[in-house]
Enzyme design. Structure first.
Site: not given
Ligand code: F6P
Length: 361
Positions: A13, A115, A140, A279
């Protein structure tokens, strides 16, 4: 003499600060070795590009004007570590293919910005004899062995801004606003932004919640005359019953109940128990977007510069890190495959509890 060829890829990510780190490493290498003695090779879309030899030689101009830019100029892609050593339907031996690209591109070393998953593959490639250096990024902040990853503090700023904005509308409508914050395994982002944004309740995966305790905390606030509340919930949160289940079982149970996330279910249960109109706000990938904060620009730059120092020393098989506030490095084999979780007695958890913030436990 042949130019020193340095490959760079960004994997997993994205996050703010990737371009600042790429720029930091490239510029420090140009300064150190001379622009005519070093060739940066950009590998496109992470390990996918390394497997498929999608790479291009870059010029000093490519690193100009990118310090403030979010995302990654190299593109990125998620590739599961467990699939790296598996020959799938495409019949490609991925490890062999990555080693071939490294050789075909005549690389002297490879910088992998990513990561936890990225670090596992980096360690695998290092054990296969490639000269690899990892740089830890993620919103994260869950990479083992570093005080902090770049991208995290920008995301804290963004999530805090979201919570600030929810405060005003929650107060106007006398509502309960729940904000679901990214972080599947670790709750650092929710913890930090929850404290910075003044959330009343913080729910993180490391501290499984009890819905009754959350209801009690909300009722206590109502008894004190507070007309609204804010709950910051980490994406990967689960309750005390789900804590006994495996991830797959948990997902199946939620799906059967018609929920995909803990936040959606919690909102419904809490509204039913308290009568407070509730909400849910999910900023999602907005937390990964945008320009890096000044802190992340500096941290990512320092990490990039340190990677250049390691190249000069031919110190490979390491991941750059901030260790007790000083830039250093960890052996990839020592950190790959480990996750940095929030300890239930972490100093930030204790500080939050001292303010009366509930963790729903
Ligand atoms: O690893 C970072 C992160 O932002 C996590 O917090 C989250 O669960 C994930 O990536 C979401 O990933 P994607 O972009 O594949 O939906």
């Amino acid at each position: 003499m042949a130019k020193l060829r340095i490959g760079i890829l960004t994997s997993g990510g994205d996050c703010p600060g990737l371009n600042a780190a790429i720029r930091g490493a490239a510029r420090a290498c140009y300064e150190k070795f001379g622009t005519d003695k070093v060739q940066i090779v950009g590998i496109q879309n992470g390990y996918y590009g390394l497997i498929n030899n999608i790479a291009h030689d870059m010029d000093p101009d490519d690193f100009s004007g990118i310090l403030t830019r979010g995302g990654t100029i190299l593109g990125t892609k998620r590739m599961q570590f467990k699939m790296m050593s598996v020959i799938g339907e495409d019949n490609v031996d991925k490890v062999k293919a990555m080693k071939k690209t490294y050789k075909d591109q005549k690389l002297d070393c490879l910088l992998t910005l990513g990561g936890n998953g990225t670090h596992k593959t980096a360690n695998l490639l290092s054990s296969e004899g490639l000269n690899v250096i990892g740089l830890p990024k993620t919103i994260d902040d869950d990479i083992y062995g570093t005080d902090v990853t770049f991208g995290f503090h920008t995301a804290v700023d963004t999530a805090t801004d979201v919570i600030d904005r929810l405060h005003t509308t929650a107060a106007s409508h006398s509502r309960l606003l729940m904000v679901e914050i990214m972080g599947n395994k670790a709750g650092w982002l929710t913890l930090y932004s929850g404290i910075a944004g003044g959330a009343d309740i913080i729910i993180i995966p490391e501290i499984p919640y009890d819905t009754n305790k959350i209801v009690q905390a909300l009722n206590k606030r109502a008894a004190m005359g507070r007309t609204f509340s804010i709950i910051a919930v980490a994406e990967g949160a689960y309750d005390i019953n789900e804590a006994k289940m495996k991830k797959k079982e948990r997902a199946e149970k939620r799906a059967a109940q018609g929920y995909t996330t803990a936040t959606a279910r919690l909102a419904k249960d809490v509204q039913a128990a308290t009568g407070i109109e509730t909400r849910v706000c999910t900023p999602g990938h907005m937390l990964r977007g945008g320009s890096p904060s000044a802190y992340d620009r500096i941290l990512a730059t320092k990490f990039g510069v340190h990677a250049a120092d390691l190249i000069e020393k031919e110190k490979f098989g390491y991941s750059v890190a901030l260790i007790n506030s000083s830039i250093g490095e960890n052996k990839l084999s020592d950190v790959a495959g480990k996750t940095k979780f929030v300890c239930p007695d972490d100093q930030y958890v204790c500080a939050a509890r001292a303010l009366g913030i509930s963790f729903g436990d």
